[in-house]
Design a protein around this motif. Structure first.
Motif, PDB file in Angstrom:
ATOM      1  N   LEU A 182      36.307  56.589  22.849  1.00  0.00           N
ATOM      2  CA  LEU A 182      36.735  57.659  21.990  1.00  0.00           C
ATOM      3  C   LEU A 182      37.164  58.756  22.968  1.00  0.00           C
ATOM      4  O   LEU A 182      38.058  59.465  22.708  1.00  0.00           O
ATOM      5  CB  LEU A 182      35.796  58.326  21.069  1.00  0.00           C
ATOM      6  CG  LEU A 182      35.583  57.257  19.855  1.00  0.00           C
ATOM      7  CD1 LEU A 182      34.259  57.617  19.080  1.00  0.00           C
ATOM      8  CD2 LEU A 182      36.707  56.964  19.175  1.00  0.00           C
ATOM      9  N   ILE A 183      36.496  59.097  23.967  1.00  0.00           N
ATOM     10  CA  ILE A 183      36.830  60.024  25.126  1.00  0.00           C
ATOM     11  C   ILE A 183      37.948  59.710  25.754  1.00  0.00           C
ATOM     12  O   ILE A 183      38.908  60.531  25.913  1.00  0.00           O
ATOM     13  CB  ILE A 183      35.582  60.417  26.058  1.00  0.00           C
ATOM     14  CG1 ILE A 183      34.283  60.971  25.369  1.00  0.00           C
ATOM     15  CG2 ILE A 183      35.954  61.123  27.309  1.00  0.00           C
ATOM     16  CD1 ILE A 183      32.999  60.984  26.009  1.00  0.00           C
ATOM     17  N   ALA A 184      38.128  58.274  26.214  1.00  0.00           N
ATOM     18  CA  ALA A 184      39.230  58.027  26.882  1.00  0.00           C
ATOM     19  C   ALA A 184      40.557  58.232  25.956  1.00  0.00           C
ATOM     20  O   ALA A 184      41.700  58.546  26.479  1.00  0.00           O
ATOM     21  CB  ALA A 184      39.269  56.579  27.206  1.00  0.00           C
ATOM     22  N   LEU A 185      40.393  57.895  24.559  1.00  0.00           N
ATOM     23  CA  LEU A 185      41.535  57.817  23.858  1.00  0.00           C
ATOM     24  C   LEU A 185      41.996  59.368  23.462  1.00  0.00           C
ATOM     25  O   LEU A 185      43.222  59.583  23.450  1.00  0.00           O
ATOM     26  CB  LEU A 185      41.223  57.310  22.576  1.00  0.00           C
ATOM     27  CG  LEU A 185      42.303  57.139  21.173  1.00  0.00           C
ATOM     28  CD1 LEU A 185      43.583  56.590  22.001  1.00  0.00           C
ATOM     29  CD2 LEU A 185      41.894  56.585  20.209  1.00  0.00           C
ATOM     30  N   HIS A 186      41.172  60.203  23.274  1.00  0.00           N
ATOM     31  CA  HIS A 186      41.270  61.598  23.061  1.00  0.00           C
ATOM     32  C   HIS A 186      41.116  62.638  24.040  1.00  0.00           C
ATOM     33  O   HIS A 186      41.720  63.913  24.152  1.00  0.00           O
ATOM     34  CB  HIS A 186      40.464  61.832  21.578  1.00  0.00           C
ATOM     35  CG  HIS A 186      40.496  61.063  20.726  1.00  0.00           C
ATOM     36  ND1 HIS A 186      41.608  61.238  19.811  1.00  0.00           N
ATOM     37  CD2 HIS A 186      39.698  60.083  20.091  1.00  0.00           C
ATOM     38  CE1 HIS A 186      41.443  60.069  18.679  1.00  0.00           C
ATOM     39  NE2 HIS A 186      40.433  59.564  18.939  1.00  0.00           N
ATOM     40  N   ASP A 187      40.736  62.305  24.994  1.00  0.00           N
ATOM     41  CA  ASP A 187      40.118  63.216  26.061  1.00  0.00           C
ATOM     42  C   ASP A 187      38.917  64.188  25.921  1.00  0.00           C
ATOM     43  O   ASP A 187      39.162  64.920  24.962  1.00  0.00           O
ATOM     44  CB  ASP A 187      41.447  63.914  26.741  1.00  0.00           C
ATOM     45  CG  ASP A 187      41.433  64.317  28.039  1.00  0.00           C
ATOM     46  OD1 ASP A 187      41.314  63.385  29.120  1.00  0.00           O
ATOM     47  OD2 ASP A 187      41.042  65.544  28.341  1.00  0.00           O
ATOM     48  N   ALA A 188      38.187  64.269  26.868  1.00  0.00           N
ATOM     49  CA  ALA A 188      37.201  65.253  26.623  1.00  0.00           C
ATOM     50  C   ALA A 188      37.572  66.772  26.529  1.00  0.00           C
ATOM     51  O   ALA A 188      36.818  67.502  26.219  1.00  0.00           O
ATOM     52  CB  ALA A 188      36.355  65.237  27.973  1.00  0.00           C
ATOM     53  N   SER A 189      38.611  67.080  27.149  1.00  0.00           N
ATOM     54  CA  SER A 189      39.268  68.317  27.034  1.00  0.00           C
ATOM     55  C   SER A 189      39.680  68.861  25.588  1.00  0.00           C
ATOM     56  O   SER A 189      39.917  70.000  25.281  1.00  0.00           O
ATOM     57  CB  SER A 189      40.478  68.593  27.934  1.00  0.00           C
ATOM     58  OG  SER A 189      41.552  67.660  27.487  1.00  0.00           O
ATOM     59  N   ASN A 190      39.692  67.823  24.643  1.00  0.00           N
ATOM     60  CA  ASN A 190      39.918  68.074  23.319  1.00  0.00           C
ATOM     61  C   ASN A 190      38.603  67.987  22.489  1.00  0.00           C
ATOM     62  O   ASN A 190      38.695  68.410  21.078  1.00  0.00           O
ATOM     63  CB  ASN A 190      40.880  67.250  22.915  1.00  0.00           C
ATOM     64  CG  ASN A 190      42.159  67.417  23.583  1.00  0.00           C
ATOM     65  OD1 ASN A 190      42.653  68.452  23.450  1.00  0.00           O
ATOM     66  ND2 ASN A 190      42.999  66.474  23.951  1.00  0.00           N
ATOM     67  N   ILE A 191      37.636  67.451  22.930  1.00  0.00           N
ATOM     68  CA  ILE A 191      36.271  67.050  22.077  1.00  0.00           C
ATOM     69  C   ILE A 191      35.074  68.124  22.265  1.00  0.00           C
ATOM     70  O   ILE A 191      34.736  68.501  23.351  1.00  0.00           O
ATOM     71  CB  ILE A 191      35.893  65.953  22.446  1.00  0.00           C
ATOM     72  CG1 ILE A 191      36.642  64.806  22.339  1.00  0.00           C
ATOM     73  CG2 ILE A 191      34.525  65.465  21.600  1.00  0.00           C
ATOM     74  CD1 ILE A 191      36.427  63.225  22.848  1.00  0.00           C
ATOM     75  N   ALA A 192      34.848  68.933  21.223  1.00  0.00           N
ATOM     76  CA  ALA A 192      33.831  69.887  21.135  1.00  0.00           C
ATOM     77  C   ALA A 192      32.274  69.440  21.222  1.00  0.00           C
ATOM     78  O   ALA A 192      31.611  69.941  21.828  1.00  0.00           O
ATOM     79  CB  ALA A 192      34.101  70.883  20.040  1.00  0.00           C
TER      80      ALA A 192
END
Length: 445
Positions: free
Chosen positions: A207-217
């Motif tokens: 999920l991090i690879a798909l959405h990128d950590a810069s977008n995940i709170a």
């Protein structure tokens, strides 16, 4: 047997109340009315004693009508019934915040009060977004929950929650994604924490690879999924989530509305499973269910970030809160409830009795071939029941209703029967409930 004739309620009164999480049509044909409660028992309209096999709604570990809580609430009503929640305070809120922090893992020592578990989740998610904006990372807005997770009834809670029946009716919620649940094949009838399933945490990397950590709170999970069916975390699973969140600069929130204050035989689920998150949501047991109250415990660094960037001292660091935040009567109930948990040594009692509880619950394994799984930890258990007529909830509902008729309150949810007796339950009461449940299950084979 219909109980409508025995009730003082009129049909107009029954019709007026749109009940929550209830089959209103079925209930109003034959209402199950509770008139009083004391100790581990409810009393219904017929004067029957009903053993409370779910501690209310995971709320009343101390049992019902606890003298110390009753006295604290009565005194508070006479002294200070309400105090403005904004810009002014009363002593008991600060006292209770300190008491709560003593139950929390080290470092989670800043307590924000709410009115319920749903409000606690909403608060934790809002603060998570605001925190990253304060840190100059305003793109971190998305959340990750988990399949079969339950995080309350608010729009944020159903968004990160993962129970389909709680989501499908309402359409689009907050932008959220979901980890798979950990109820995997091969773990059936495990006692305590299962060995398999840790690998499910690796999906977070995808999920991090798909959405990128810069977008995940934040990632939000229940240490033990309660309403989703009492799903116990596999060994190492929560630790792996913690590691991944640390590596990718994502907050980890534990929803401990059910697991905090003793249910797991520890102060928190965090303590029971050996993982410290960045925030913990709570409610239910904090007041023993007597008065609605919730809270969120945040780590010091999150609090300091808002204080350090708050502008002039008179300014609001966080424009957030509720009319009933830190309500004086709720604080009085909370202080008494937590005081009694300590005084009676109930966390240790749950820990000591958990092996016997485990053995009793797992006796149901051979009760019938419709029992397809049993899960347990602390004073909680879930029994999965095979579907009939392609309706997973039909048998659990029928079993729960027959148990009520026999004098036992248990919860049905989806395909499970859920059990969570009060912390003060005696072994004889456990044996009585499990024997009755076994007989009832056999009837539905």
């Amino acid at each position: 047997m219909s109980h409508i004739a025995k009730s003082n309620l009129t049909q107009a009164q029954l019709d007026a109340h749109w009940m929550s999480y209830t089959g209103n049509r079925q209930f109003k044909k034959d209402p199950r009315i509770i008139v009083s409660a004391e100790g581990n028992y409810y009393t219904d309209l017929d004067g029957r004693k009903i053993f409370d096999g779910l501690s209310g709604l995971w709320t009343c570990g101390l049992g019902h009508s606890v003298p110390a809580i009753n006295e604290a609430v009565a005194q508070q009503v006479k002294t200070l019934d309400y105090s403005p929640a904004f810009q002014f305070g009363h002593e008991k809120s600060f006292q209770l915040a300190e008491q709560i922090s003593q139950f929390m893992p080290e470092g989670l020592n800043r307590i924000f009060f709410t009115g319920s578990g749903s409000e606690s989740v909403d608060t934790a998610l809002k603060i998570a977004r605001a925190y990253w904006r304060k840190k100059g990372m305003g793109t971190k807005t998305k959340f990750i929950g988990r399949a079969k997770g339950y995080h309350g009834a608010g729009i944020s809670g159903f968004s990160v929650g993962g129970i389909p029946a709680n989501r499908t009716l309402y359409g689009q919620g907050l932008e959220s994604y979901h980890l798979p649940h950990t109820q995997v094949a091969g773990n059936e009838f495990t006692k305590g924490m299962p060995d398999q399933g840790k690998e499910k945490a690796e999906e977070l990397l995808n999920l991090i690879a798909l959405h990128d950590a810069s977008n995940i709170a934040a990632v939000i999970v229940e240490p033990m999924s309660g309403s989703g069916g009492v799903i116990i975390p596999p060994k190492g699973y929560l630790q792996r989530l913690r590691e991944i969140c640390d590596q990718h600069n994502i907050l980890l929130i534990f929803d401990e509305v059910i697991t905090a204050f003793g249910r797991m035989g520890a102060k928190t689920g965090s303590e029971a499973f050996g993982v410290t998150p960045d925030a913990i949501t709570m409610a239910k047991q904090v007041t023993n269910g007597v008065i609605p109250m919730g809270a969120v415990a945040f780590k010091q660094e999150i609090y300091d970030t808002f204080m350090d960037t708050g502008g002039p001292e008179y300014m609001l660091e966080v424009p957030h809160g509720y009319t009933y935040s830190a309500h004086p009567i709720a604080c009085a109930a909370g202080l008494a409830s937590l005081g009694e948990i300590k005084k009676q040594g109930l966390i240790q009692r749950v820990n000591d009795m958990s092996p016997a509880w485990e053995n009793s619950v797992h006796q149901l394994k051979g009760a019938s071939d419709i029992v397809t799984d049993i899960r347990n930890y602390g004073f909680a258990a879930g029994i999965t029941i095979a579907p009939v007529d392609n309706e997973p909830s039909k048998r659990p509902f029928q079993i729960a209703m027959e148990m009520w008729d026999k004098g036992y309150y248990v919860r049905y949810g989806a395909d499970t029967i859920q059990l969570a007796p009060p912390f003060i339950t005696e072994q004889s009461e456990i044996d009585s409930m499990i024997n009755a449940l076994g007989d009832t299950i056999k009837k539905h084979s």
